[in-house]
Design a protein around this motif. Sequence first.
Motif, PDB file in Angstrom:
ATOM      1  N   VAL A  10      -0.684   0.712   4.355  1.00 27.75           N
ATOM      2  CA  VAL A  10      -0.718   0.217   3.517  1.00 27.75           C
ATOM      3  C   VAL A  10      -1.130  -1.923   3.612  1.00 27.75           C
ATOM      4  CG1 VAL A  10      -0.175  -1.357   1.393  1.00 27.75           C
ATOM      5  CG2 VAL A  10       0.383   1.438   1.941  1.00 27.75           C
ATOM      6  N   ALA A 142      -3.892  -3.157   6.894  1.00 24.88           N
ATOM      7  CA  ALA A 142      -3.700  -1.525   6.741  1.00 24.88           C
ATOM      8  C   ALA A 142      -3.360  -0.387   7.863  1.00 24.88           C
ATOM      9  CB  ALA A 142      -4.957  -0.675   6.326  1.00 24.88           C
ATOM     10  N   SER A 210      -4.799  -5.648  -2.549  1.00 24.80           N
ATOM     11  CA  SER A 210      -4.248  -4.095  -1.547  1.00 24.80           C
ATOM     12  C   SER A 210      -5.085  -3.223  -1.158  1.00 24.80           C
ATOM     13  CB  SER A 210      -2.581  -3.232  -1.404  1.00 24.80           C
ATOM     14  OG  SER A 210      -3.162  -3.317  -3.348  1.00 24.80           O
ATOM     15  N   THR A 212      -5.482   0.887   1.019  1.00 25.27           N
ATOM     16  CA  THR A 212      -5.141   1.516   2.079  1.00 25.27           C
ATOM     17  C   THR A 212      -5.998   2.941   2.561  1.00 25.27           C
ATOM     18  OG1 THR A 212      -4.720   3.344   0.390  1.00 25.27           O
ATOM     19  CG2 THR A 212      -3.031   2.239   0.249  1.00 25.27           C
TER      20      THR A 212
END
Length: 220
Positions: A10, A142, A210, A212
């Motif tokens: 992440v 990430a 964010s 991932t």
Amino acid sequence: MLRTITVKGVGKILTKPDFVVLSMKLKAKDEEYDKAMDKAAEQLIQLNDSLVSIGLEKDAVKTTNFHVDTDYDSYKDKQGNYQKVFNGFVCSHQLKLSFDFDMKKLSRALATIAKCLAHPELSISFTVKDATAVKENLLREAASNAKRKAELLCEASGVKLGQLLSIDYNWSELNIYSNTRYSLAEEYLYDAAPVMENSIEIEPDDIHVSDTATFVWEIE
């Protein structure tokens, strides 16, 4: 049998907005197609000329969408059946104006747009100028986050992390915009143009973004 460990990494970044995006929509309507197009062209000229007058480049306003629709009214005839009456052609022109974040410049732009006879619909948002750099930093975060997790899990399990076998990443578009909304009622925007340059100084909220990616390593 190959032993593996799968970890989702992440990446999270908090960044200050440094770019303003003004989204505008112009609408021109006429019963004749050519006249509707002429009105749309005149609106764009008026808008561009007004923005050039405060120092913006002639090509600063970019088209994001342009389409022409037919407009109809409906009514019930004497038999109770619905009928359609042609009202004309409607040209919808969606535009974007972007520049480095500066409240004085934003206020001048809004005041100028308010004085413009084209009267576009308007919305304002805050983002970053270099979105690519933000996306790249997210991927680095990430990847680093996934490796730390994998190493910790292997250490806690008494095994050794081996070679990286695969990476699964969804290349979806990220929303790199501040949650801050700066809006003006349309009646105020076009009635209060002379005083709009004295707009209050604001500090847009930081952008939280964010991303991932999933990593698979071999366990030695």
